[in-house]
Design an enzyme around this catalytic site. Structure first.
Site, PDB file in Angstrom:
ATOM      1  N   GLY A  11       0.833  -1.202   0.000  1.00 51.08           N
ATOM      2  CA  GLY A  11       0.000   0.000   0.000  1.00 51.08           C
ATOM      3  C   GLY A  11       0.865   1.249   0.000  1.00 51.08           C
ATOM      4  O   GLY A  11       1.860   1.319   0.711  1.00 51.08           O
ATOM      5  N   ASP A 127      -0.479   2.075   8.434  1.00 48.42           N
ATOM      6  CA  ASP A 127      -0.992   1.268   9.555  1.00 48.42           C
ATOM      7  C   ASP A 127      -0.103   1.312  10.803  1.00 48.42           C
ATOM      8  O   ASP A 127      -0.544   0.956  11.884  1.00 48.42           O
ATOM      9  CB  ASP A 127      -1.126  -0.205   9.130  1.00 48.42           C
ATOM     10  CG  ASP A 127      -2.280  -0.405   8.162  1.00 48.42           C
ATOM     11  OD1 ASP A 127      -3.035   0.562   7.938  1.00 48.42           O
ATOM     12  OD2 ASP A 127      -2.431  -1.523   7.641  1.00 48.42           O
ATOM     13  N   ARG A 154     -17.499  16.240  13.462  1.00 45.37           N
ATOM     14  CA  ARG A 154     -17.998  16.699  14.767  1.00 45.37           C
ATOM     15  C   ARG A 154     -18.937  17.887  14.605  1.00 45.37           C
ATOM     16  O   ARG A 154     -19.968  17.976  15.281  1.00 45.37           O
ATOM     17  CB  ARG A 154     -16.830  17.070  15.685  1.00 45.37           C
ATOM     18  CG  ARG A 154     -17.284  17.531  17.075  1.00 45.37           C
ATOM     19  CD  ARG A 154     -16.098  17.710  18.012  1.00 45.37           C
ATOM     20  NE  ARG A 154     -15.396  16.445  18.197  1.00 45.37           N
ATOM     21  CZ  ARG A 154     -15.817  15.462  18.991  1.00 45.37           C
ATOM     22  NH1 ARG A 154     -16.933  15.602  19.664  1.00 45.37           N
ATOM     23  NH2 ARG A 154     -15.148  14.348  19.099  1.00 45.37           N
ATOM     24  N   GLU A 187     -15.440   9.746  21.136  1.00 45.77           N
ATOM     25  CA  GLU A 187     -15.997   9.236  22.399  1.00 45.77           C
ATOM     26  C   GLU A 187     -15.722   7.749  22.556  1.00 45.77           C
ATOM     27  O   GLU A 187     -15.546   7.248  23.664  1.00 45.77           O
ATOM     28  CB  GLU A 187     -17.513   9.485  22.452  1.00 45.77           C
ATOM     29  CG  GLU A 187     -17.909  10.902  22.884  1.00 45.77           C
ATOM     30  CD  GLU A 187     -17.636  11.968  21.842  1.00 45.77           C
ATOM     31  OE1 GLU A 187     -17.504  11.614  20.649  1.00 45.77           O
ATOM     32  OE2 GLU A 187     -17.543  13.161  22.200  1.00 45.77           O
ATOM     33  N   GLN A 261      -7.322   8.323   3.228  1.00 39.64           N
ATOM     34  CA  GLN A 261      -6.242   8.329   4.224  1.00 39.64           C
ATOM     35  C   GLN A 261      -4.880   8.012   3.608  1.00 39.64           C
ATOM     36  O   GLN A 261      -3.844   8.265   4.210  1.00 39.64           O
ATOM     37  CB  GLN A 261      -6.532   7.277   5.312  1.00 39.64           C
ATOM     38  CG  GLN A 261      -7.790   7.556   6.099  1.00 39.64           C
ATOM     39  CD  GLN A 261      -8.337   6.302   6.763  1.00 39.64           C
ATOM     40  OE1 GLN A 261      -8.002   5.999   7.884  1.00 39.64           O
ATOM     41  NE2 GLN A 261      -9.189   5.564   6.054  1.00 39.64           N
TER      42      GLN A 261
HETATM   43  O1  F6P Z   1      -1.509  -0.191   3.406  1.00 39.43           O
HETATM   44  C1  F6P Z   1      -2.274  -0.567   4.467  1.00 39.43           C
HETATM   45  C2  F6P Z   1      -3.721  -0.471   4.120  1.00 39.43           C
HETATM   46  O2  F6P Z   1      -4.036   0.881   3.854  1.00 39.43           O
HETATM   47  C3  F6P Z   1      -4.638  -1.046   5.184  1.00 39.43           C
HETATM   48  O3  F6P Z   1      -4.926  -0.149   6.222  1.00 39.43           O
HETATM   49  C4  F6P Z   1      -5.843  -1.388   4.363  1.00 39.43           C
HETATM   50  O4  F6P Z   1      -6.567  -2.418   4.993  1.00 39.43           O
HETATM   51  C5  F6P Z   1      -5.244  -1.876   3.082  1.00 39.43           C
HETATM   52  O5  F6P Z   1      -4.003  -1.206   2.960  1.00 39.43           O
HETATM   53  C6  F6P Z   1      -6.071  -1.615   1.851  1.00 39.43           C
HETATM   54  O6  F6P Z   1      -5.375  -2.120   0.756  1.00 39.43           O
HETATM   55  P1  F6P Z   1      -5.782  -1.926  -0.763  1.00 39.43           P
HETATM   56  O7  F6P Z   1      -5.468  -0.504  -1.126  1.00 39.43           O
HETATM   57  O8  F6P Z   1      -4.937  -2.908  -1.492  1.00 39.43           O
HETATM   58  O9  F6P Z   1      -7.247  -2.200  -0.843  1.00 39.43           O
END
Ligand code: F6P
Length: 329
Positions: A11, A127, A154, A187, A261
Site C-alpha cells: 500500500g 498502519d 464533529r 468518544e 487516508q
Molecule cells: O496499506 C495498508 C492499508 O491501507 C490497510 O490499512 C488497508 O486495509 C489496506 O491497505 C487496503 O489495501 P488496498 O489498497 O490494497 O485495498
C-alpha cells in the site's frame, strides 16, 4: 561504483516520494549509481528499472503516492517469482536493493537478504504495524487526514445530535483508529486488537448521553469485529450503525474514510522521517553488513535485523485507549 536499486511495494503511503528522493540523492552523494524499479516486486521480477539521477527525483518531496508506483505482487510470493527476481538482480548487476514498504514488503526484503542480495528495508505504511519501529512513513500524514475529517464530522454531529460511526483503515492494526481517535476527540474507539460487544458499544453511547452528550463519534478500525456477532465479511461499522439505530433513541450515520487516508501531500514530519530513513539506508551500504531494516526509535534511525519482524508489534498501547476515554467525557 555500486549499483543500488530502490522500489516501493504494498500500500502506498504519503512520504514514499520523499524517501525515494532521499535515497537517490544520498546515494549519488556517496558515488553510487541509483536505479528506480517500477511497481515494486512485480517490476523487479520483470527487470523493469531505470537509472535515476538527482534531477529525476526533483519536485516530488511534496507529492503523495509514489513516483515508482507500487503493487501487491502475488508472483513474488511464489518460488518461480522469487527466482526471477534474483535473476533480474543478477542481470542488471545490482549490488544492493532498498525496499520501501510495509510488513509484507519488508518480509520480501528479508527473503532477498537471506538469498545473498544486500537489502535494506525502510518502513512505510499508514498502519504503523511494523514490529521494531515506533513509526513508519505515512502514519503522521494519514493521522492528520483522519483528524481533519473528524473535526468536520464533529461539526455536523453536534448540530444534529447524532452518533457518527467513522471507519478508518487498519485491517489488523488499530493504530490509526487509536491515535486518530485520541487526537480527534472520539468518544468511542474500536480496535481489531480489543473486541467489544455491540451491547457494550450501545451502552457506552447511552452513558455518554446520560452525561449530557447529545452527539458521539465512534472511530472504528476496519478490522474491528464485535465480540457478540459471528465473524462476517461485511463492514462492522455498518453493523454498529444498524445496532444503534435499532435502539430507537439514537440516530446514527456512517462515514468510511477509506483511501482518502492514503493520499495527499505528506506532513513535515513524514518528509523529515523519510529523508532520514533514506540517508540511513544509504549509509548502511557503506557498512560491513548492509542487510538490515531501518527503525525509528523515537529519536533517531537505527538499523535492526529483519528478524525483528517475527516479534509482535507493540505500537498500539492500551493505556492510550484509557486516556482517550477519560479525556473524551
Ligand atoms: O496499506 C495498508 C492499508 O491501507 C490497510 O490499512 C488497508 O486495509 C489496506 O491497505 C487496503 O489495501 P488496498 O489498497 O490494497 O485495498
Amino acid at each position: 561504483m555500486a549499483r543500488i536499486g530502490v522500489l516501493t511495494s504494498g500500500g502506498d503511503a504519503p512520504g514514499m516520494n520523499a524517501a525515494i528522493r532521499s535515497v537517490v540523492r544520498c546515494g549519488t552523494h556517496r558515488g553510487f549509481n541509483m536505479f528506480g524499479i517500477d511497481r515494486g516486486y512485480a517490476g523487479l521480477i520483470d527487470g523493469d528499472m531505470v537509472a535515476l539521477d538527482n534531477r529525476a527525483v526533483g519536485g516530488i518531496i511534496e507529492r503523495g503516492g509514489t513516483m515508482l508506483r507500487t503493487a501487491r505482487s502475488q508472483e513474488f510470493r511464489t518460488s518461480d517469482g522469487q527466482q526471477r527476481a534474483l535473476t533480474a538482480i543478477r542481470d542488471h548487476a545490482l549490488d544492493g536493493l532498498i525496499v520501501i514498504g510495509g510488513n509484507g514488503s519488508l518480509r520480501g526484503a528479508q527473503w532477498l537478504s537471506e538469498h545473498g542480495v544486500p537489502t535494506v528495508g525502510i518502513p512505510a505504511s499508514i498502519d504503523n504495524d511494523i514490529p521494531g519501529s515506533s513509526m513508519a512513513i505515512g502514519v503522521d500524514s494519514a493521522l492528520n487526514t483522519v483528524v481533519e475529517c473528524l473535526d468536520r464530522i464533529r461539526d455536523t454531529a453536534i448540530s444534529h445530535q447524532r452518533a457518527f460511526v467513522v471507519e478508518v483503515m487498519g485491517r489488523e492494526s488499530g493504530y490509526i483508529a487509536l491515535m486518530g481517535g485520541l487526537a480527534g476527540g472520539a468518544e468511542i474507539i474500536l480496535l481489531p486488537e480489543l473486541p467489544v460487544s455491540l451491547a457494550d458499544i450501545a451502552r457506552s453511547v447511552r452513558d455518554g448521553n446520560s452525561l449530557g452528550k447529545r452527539h458521539s463519534i465512534l472511530v472504528v478500525a476496519e478490522g474491528f469485529r464485535p465480540s457478540d456477532t459471528l465473524p462476517h465479511l461485511g463492514s462492522s461499522a455498518r453493523a454498529i450503525c444498524n445496532h444503534l439505530d435499532a435502539l430507537g433513541d439514537v440516530e446514527s450515520r456512517l462515514t468510511i474514510l477509506g483511501h482518502l487516508q492514503r493520499g495527499g501531500s505528506p506532513t513535515a514530519f513524514d518528509r523529515i522521517l523519510a529523508s532520514r530513513f533514506g540517508e540511513a539506508a544509504i549509509q548502511s551500504f557503506a557498512s560491513v553488513a548492509p542487510s538490515a531494516m531501518m527503525s525509528y526509535d523515537g529519536q533517531g534511525i537505527v538499523p535492526i535485523p529483519f528478524t525483528a519482524l517475527d516479534e509482535p508489534c507493540t505500537n498500539v498501547n492500551p493505556n492510550i485507549l484509557k486516556l482517550a476515554d477519560i479525556v473524551a467525557h
